[in-house]
Design an enzyme around this catalytic site. Sequence first.
Site, PDB file in Angstrom:
ATOM      1  N   CYS A 113       0.823  -1.226   0.000  1.00  0.00           N
ATOM      2  CA  CYS A 113       0.000   0.000   0.000  1.00  0.00           C
ATOM      3  C   CYS A 113       0.847   1.262   0.000  1.00  0.00           C
ATOM      4  O   CYS A 113       0.324   2.356  -0.223  1.00  0.00           O
ATOM      5  CB  CYS A 113      -0.929  -0.006   1.193  1.00  0.00           C
ATOM      6  SG  CYS A 113      -1.766  -1.583   1.400  1.00  0.00           S
ATOM      7  N   HIS A 250      -3.190   6.483   2.525  1.00  0.00           N
ATOM      8  CA  HIS A 250      -3.703   5.223   1.992  1.00  0.00           C
ATOM      9  C   HIS A 250      -5.068   4.963   2.622  1.00  0.00           C
ATOM     10  O   HIS A 250      -5.247   5.104   3.834  1.00  0.00           O
ATOM     11  CB  HIS A 250      -2.731   4.093   2.318  1.00  0.00           C
ATOM     12  CG  HIS A 250      -3.322   2.742   2.126  1.00  0.00           C
ATOM     13  ND1 HIS A 250      -4.015   2.391   0.984  1.00  0.00           N
ATOM     14  CD2 HIS A 250      -3.360   1.644   2.942  1.00  0.00           C
ATOM     15  CE1 HIS A 250      -4.435   1.147   1.100  1.00  0.00           C
ATOM     16  NE2 HIS A 250      -4.053   0.677   2.279  1.00  0.00           N
ATOM     17  N   ASN A 280     -10.463  -1.025   0.217  1.00  0.00           N
ATOM     18  CA  ASN A 280      -9.003  -0.903   0.297  1.00  0.00           C
ATOM     19  C   ASN A 280      -8.409  -1.472  -0.995  1.00  0.00           C
ATOM     20  O   ASN A 280      -8.451  -2.680  -1.216  1.00  0.00           O
ATOM     21  CB  ASN A 280      -8.501  -1.670   1.524  1.00  0.00           C
ATOM     22  CG  ASN A 280      -6.988  -1.669   1.644  1.00  0.00           C
ATOM     23  OD1 ASN A 280      -6.276  -1.297   0.704  1.00  0.00           O
ATOM     24  ND2 ASN A 280      -6.486  -2.097   2.785  1.00  0.00           N
TER      25      ASN A 280
END
Length: 325
Positions: A113, A250, A280
């Site tokens: 990420c 993120h 996500n």
Amino acid sequence: MMNARLSAIGMAVPAKAISNHDFEQIIDTNDEWIVSRTGIKMRYHTTENEFTSDLCVRAVEDLVANHNVTLDDVDMILVATVTPDQPMPSMACRVQHRLGLHRAGALDVYAACAGFGYGIVMAKGLIAGGSHRKILVLGAETLSKVTDFSDRTSCVLFGDGAGAVLIEADETGNIRPGCITGASGEGGADLYISGYATEIDGLQLNMSRKIVQNGRKVFKWAVNTVTDQMQKLAAMNGLTMNDIDWFVPHSANLRIIEAICKETSYPLDKVLESIVDYGNTSSASIPLALCRGIRDGRVKPGDRIMIFGFGGGLAYAGVIFEWKG
Ligand code: ACO
């Protein structure tokens, strides 16, 4: 030393929308739990025959459709991903070939990420060093392909998507000199996808090749690390968080973002997120949030933006730039 300018952005998500109610059919969960614990309302999944390289190509095509740019002189492609179509060839090589960018070098960035943030830092460095002048940086994932749909604590979180930005050599540039790159490698086993080795630091791995995470531990690490490092990043550029018009962390969980904002007194309404509508999406989450903020007019020319990626590794990376429009 040549400066770097982030000049254009594009994005892509698959067509197949998956709502929280869809999960109610396959696991013991409900919309209320998912929204209250994560903020997520929707995510998009690729089909069986749709892969990360397909999303990469579409994100770059979207960039071209929305900006007056030419790509035939791109000299490097960096693709941040942990879900390549296959380990070899790289996604960057697939993009180079499929878009006919024959003059470009091609390299994948493997920082989960944090990958998109690392990619920007690397692009900026290549331009500053004088070896490259025009670089495509992508964050692209098909996390649905590595999701364990029997694990209700993680399967509701993940989505697929891709974002692409163009970074060009420029006299003045818009990317600030100070960047953060770091890792807490001791937390590697807290968030992993297994490969060949059966253990990390003595911990026996779940060899399913699906995402395994210690959600609570990653949650706490993320809040502590980002809270600390985002302020360092501002300070190393002679700024405070008050000088940041848009913070783009993120998008792992809305509660992580809320906790970071609370800890740092940074206003939540100055955050660009992609978690609510896309879940996500790992390395794609920051460019998705940024692209949407620019396209819907929230981000204005001249606005100062901090992006901050964090995740598997455990790794993190952040940069600040001023959007020129
Ligand atoms: N539906 C309903 N109940 C659930 C679900 C679900 N989908 N998942 C868990 N629960 C239950 C648990 O079983 C538990 O029940 P219990 O109290 O009876 O034991 C209860 O809800 C609370 O579970 P917690 O794990 O404490 O829930 P928490 O509030 O910590 O949220 C979550 C879990 C969402 C995973 C959170 O910890 C988180 O977001 N962590 C960070 C994850 C992250 O950032 N990962 C990075 C991934 S990036 C990448 O992979 C590329």
